[in-house]
Write a protein that holds these residues in place. Structure first.
Motif, PDB file in Angstrom:
ATOM      1  N   GLU A  82      43.544  43.275  48.562  1.00 37.69           N
ATOM      2  CA  GLU A  82      43.487  41.961  47.916  1.00 37.69           C
ATOM      3  C   GLU A  82      42.043  41.559  47.622  1.00 37.69           C
ATOM      4  N   GLN A  83      41.160  41.847  48.603  1.00 41.62           N
ATOM      5  CA  GLN A  83      39.754  41.510  48.425  1.00 41.62           C
ATOM      6  C   GLN A  83      39.164  42.262  47.245  1.00 41.62           C
ATOM      7  N   ASN A  84      39.579  43.503  47.116  1.00 41.55           N
ATOM      8  CA  ASN A  84      39.094  44.288  45.980  1.00 41.55           C
ATOM      9  C   ASN A  84      39.583  43.691  44.661  1.00 41.55           C
ATOM     10  N   LYS A  85      40.900  43.269  44.713  1.00 39.82           N
ATOM     11  CA  LYS A  85      41.435  42.628  43.507  1.00 39.82           C
ATOM     12  C   LYS A  85      40.685  41.342  43.197  1.00 39.82           C
ATOM     13  N   ILE A  86      40.457  40.536  44.293  1.00 37.32           N
ATOM     14  CA  ILE A  86      39.723  39.275  44.091  1.00 37.32           C
ATOM     15  C   ILE A  86      38.313  39.551  43.592  1.00 37.32           C
ATOM     16  N   SER A  87      37.687  40.554  44.184  1.00 37.51           N
ATOM     17  CA  SER A  87      36.326  40.896  43.758  1.00 37.51           C
ATOM     18  C   SER A  87      36.314  41.296  42.289  1.00 37.51           C
ATOM     19  N   GLU A  88      37.334  42.108  41.927  1.00 37.73           N
ATOM     20  CA  GLU A  88      37.433  42.495  40.520  1.00 37.73           C
ATOM     21  C   GLU A  88      37.666  41.272  39.644  1.00 37.73           C
ATOM     22  N   ASN A  90      36.810  38.173  40.434  1.00 40.37           N
ATOM     23  CA  ASN A  90      35.560  37.402  40.410  1.00 40.37           C
ATOM     24  C   ASN A  90      34.559  38.014  39.443  1.00 40.37           C
ATOM     25  N   ILE A  91      34.531  39.307  39.456  1.00 42.87           N
ATOM     26  CA  ILE A  91      33.607  39.974  38.524  1.00 42.87           C
ATOM     27  C   ILE A  91      33.991  39.636  37.085  1.00 42.87           C
ATOM     28  N   GLU A  92      35.322  39.667  36.835  1.00 34.67           N
ATOM     29  CA  GLU A  92      35.794  39.313  35.497  1.00 34.67           C
ATOM     30  C   GLU A  92      35.472  37.853  35.182  1.00 34.67           C
ATOM     31  N   LEU A  93      35.712  36.974  36.227  1.00 37.84           N
ATOM     32  CA  LEU A  93      35.412  35.559  36.021  1.00 37.84           C
ATOM     33  C   LEU A  93      33.923  35.345  35.777  1.00 37.84           C
ATOM     34  N   LEU A  94      33.110  36.031  36.588  1.00 36.15           N
ATOM     35  CA  LEU A  94      31.666  35.914  36.401  1.00 36.15           C
ATOM     36  C   LEU A  94      31.261  36.414  35.024  1.00 36.15           C
ATOM     37  N   SER A  95      31.909  37.488  34.619  1.00 34.39           N
ATOM     38  CA  SER A  95      31.618  38.016  33.291  1.00 34.39           C
ATOM     39  C   SER A  95      32.032  37.015  32.209  1.00 34.39           C
ATOM     40  N   ASP A  96      33.270  36.439  32.391  1.00 33.39           N
ATOM     41  CA  ASP A  96      33.729  35.444  31.422  1.00 33.39           C
ATOM     42  C   ASP A  96      32.833  34.217  31.443  1.00 33.39           C
ATOM     43  N   LYS A  97      32.444  33.783  32.683  1.00 33.44           N
ATOM     44  CA  LYS A  97      31.573  32.614  32.820  1.00 33.44           C
ATOM     45  C   LYS A  97      30.239  32.845  32.131  1.00 33.44           C
TER      46      LYS A  97
END
Length: 487
Positions: A82-88, A90-97
């Motif tokens: 789950e953490q890996n999914k969340i990290s992925e 978050n990475i996507e969110l950070l990228s979108d942000k």
């Protein structure tokens, strides 16, 4: 050998004896401690049993521990997943942000650039669009203090002569480079002169258009138009190194200011002429009033003389009737004579008149007063005229002041409250926003013998308020007070 055997027998005998003693002692001890020996055995058994139980418990605990470890490992794996999914995510969110931030910054920069271009274009359009020029009105400060329009006119002609001299002396526009064409200086000079003429023609056309279109509401915009024209023409001539000189530019700007102030002076003089014409009409009316008053006095004098003559030959009731008629005619004659005297005084002293101070709270709101001058025989006629059809309510009179120098008194009162004028541009609009207490102080200082009333009756206005409030109470069951909008 025999000795040794004997010694050995003695030793054996002693050993056996000790052995029997020890054996007896051992049995005695066993008998004595038999219970203890059983307890040890029981303890051993208990220990063995406890050991077996502990072994079973440890085995069960181990099983439970192994299961829990397995569950924890599974949960850990799930959490890691789950953490890996969340990290992925978050990475996507950070990228979108970051993408959104970049787009926002780009939009902001684009907006800033477009806004700058828009504002710049708007300023340029406002220079040429008279509908937008009003936004550029600002406050124009006069540059000249000439007393009449003829002085302005002469100055305009003089500045135009100066401009002609600038052009003749080639000081209107200059070229900083001695150009040659095909190696020829004369051809280069001809080209330069042609470019100078085109430059001045373009600049003068812009200046003439701005000057001819200058009005009270766009004078600042027209000045900007000339400044802009010079900047653009100099920019286009940058490659040929031709520029419009400062002295010629300033002369065209001065011409614009002179023209504007000349037109304003013409309007001012027209107002003065209108005022003089009005005063002349009033003087003629005074003379007409005097003639009519004299005619009225002569008429009553003639009627009185006739009544006296007829009364001389009458008696009794007829005499009493003539006497009563004579009294009426004498009073009418006295009133007519008073009117004649006043009319003669007004006709002879055109500076005399009445200063009236009035207010109209229903029409203009509180603390708005009018200070005016009239030369009518009855100054209230002027007040009634002002409160006729031009305003919804009649005026309240606070002071009627007679003065032998009415224009001077009126001017002094106007100057006293000049900063409180409702119309700061047109001095002929004699309305001021000032408390009545301040007006009374000024009146007492300038005309100490005059009477001033601060009461505001406003009968029609108050009755209108009462009617409106009564109507609102009936319609909404909620009384609402109505106050007129002030100026």
């Amino acid at each position: 050998m025999a000795a040794e055997l004997t010694l050995q027998q003695d030793v054996n005998s002693t050993t056996k004896s000790e052995l029997h003693e020890k054996t007896a002692e051992l049995e005695s001890l066993r008998t004595r401690f038999s219970g203890i020996v059983d307890a040890d055995k029981a303890g051993i058994e208990i220990v063995a049993q406890a050991h077996a139980t502990a072994t079973a418990i440890i085995s069960d605990a181990q099983d439970i521990y192994d299961k829990k470890i397995a569950e924890c490992l599974k949960i850990k794996e799930n959490l890691i997943s789950e953490q890996n999914k969340i990290s992925e995510g978050n990475i996507e969110l950070l990228s979108d942000k970051q993408s959104i931030i970049n787009e926002t910054n780009a939009l902001r920069k684009q907006y800033t650039d477009k806004k700058y271009i828009y504002d710049h274009l708007l300023e340029e359009v406002a220079i040429f669009d008279e509908r937008l020029a009003f936004a550029e009105l600002g406050v124009y400060e006069p540059h000249f203090d000439f007393t009449d329009s003829e002085e302005f006119k002469a100055e305009i002609e003089e500045i135009r002569e100066i401009q002609k001299r600038f052009i003749s002396a080639k000081r209107a526009a200059t070229c900083g480079t001695n150009w040659t064409v095909d190696g020829s200086k004369s051809k280069g000079e001809t080209l330069t002169n042609r470019n100078l003429k085109m430059t001045l023609r373009a600049f003068n056309s812009e200046c003439d258009a701005a000057i001819s279109n200058t009005r009270w509401n766009n004078v600042n915009a027209m000045m900007k138009r000339i400044i802009y024209a010079r900047e653009q023409i100099d920019k286009l001539n940058k490659s040929s190194n031709i520029t419009i000189t400062n002295e010629y530019f300033e002369s065209r700007m001065m011409e614009l200011r002179l023209t504007h102030e000349y037109r304003e002076k013409l309007k001012e003089e027209r107002d003065v002429r209108l005022e003089a014409s009005r005063a002349e009409r009033e003087e003629k009316r005074f003379l007409q009033d005097m003639l009519e008053a004299e005619k009225e006095e002569a008429k009553y004098q003639k009627l009185l003389d006739k009544a006296i003559l007829e009364a001389r030959g009458s008696q009794g009731a007829q005499l009493d009737s003539y006497a009563e008629n004579i009294k009426i005619l004498e009073k009418a004659l006295a009133d007519a004579h008073t009117k004649v005297t006043r009319a003669q005084a007004m006709a002879e002293m055109t500076k005399s008149g009445w200063i009236y101070i009035i207010s109209n709270i229903g029409s203009f709101g509180p603390e708005v007063i009018k200070i005016g001058l009239t030369r009518r025989l009855d100054p209230l006629d002027r007040v009634r005229e002002l409160g006729s059809a031009s305003v919804p309510f009649t005026f309240d009179v606070h002071a009627i002041i007679y003065s032998d120098s009415a224009p001077t008194l009126e001017r002094a009162l106007h100057n006293e409250f000049d900063q409180y004028r409702v119309n700061a541009k047109n001095s002929r609009k004699e309305f001021f926003r000032v408390p009545l207490t301040e007006v009374e102080k000024a009146v007492k200082a300038l005309a100490p013998e005059s009477t001033f009333f601060q009461d505001i009756e406003a009968q029609e206005f108050q009755e209108t308020l009462a009617l409106r409030n009564a109507r609102l109470q009936v319609e909404t069951h909620n009384p609402i007070k109505y106050f007129p909008a002030s100026i």
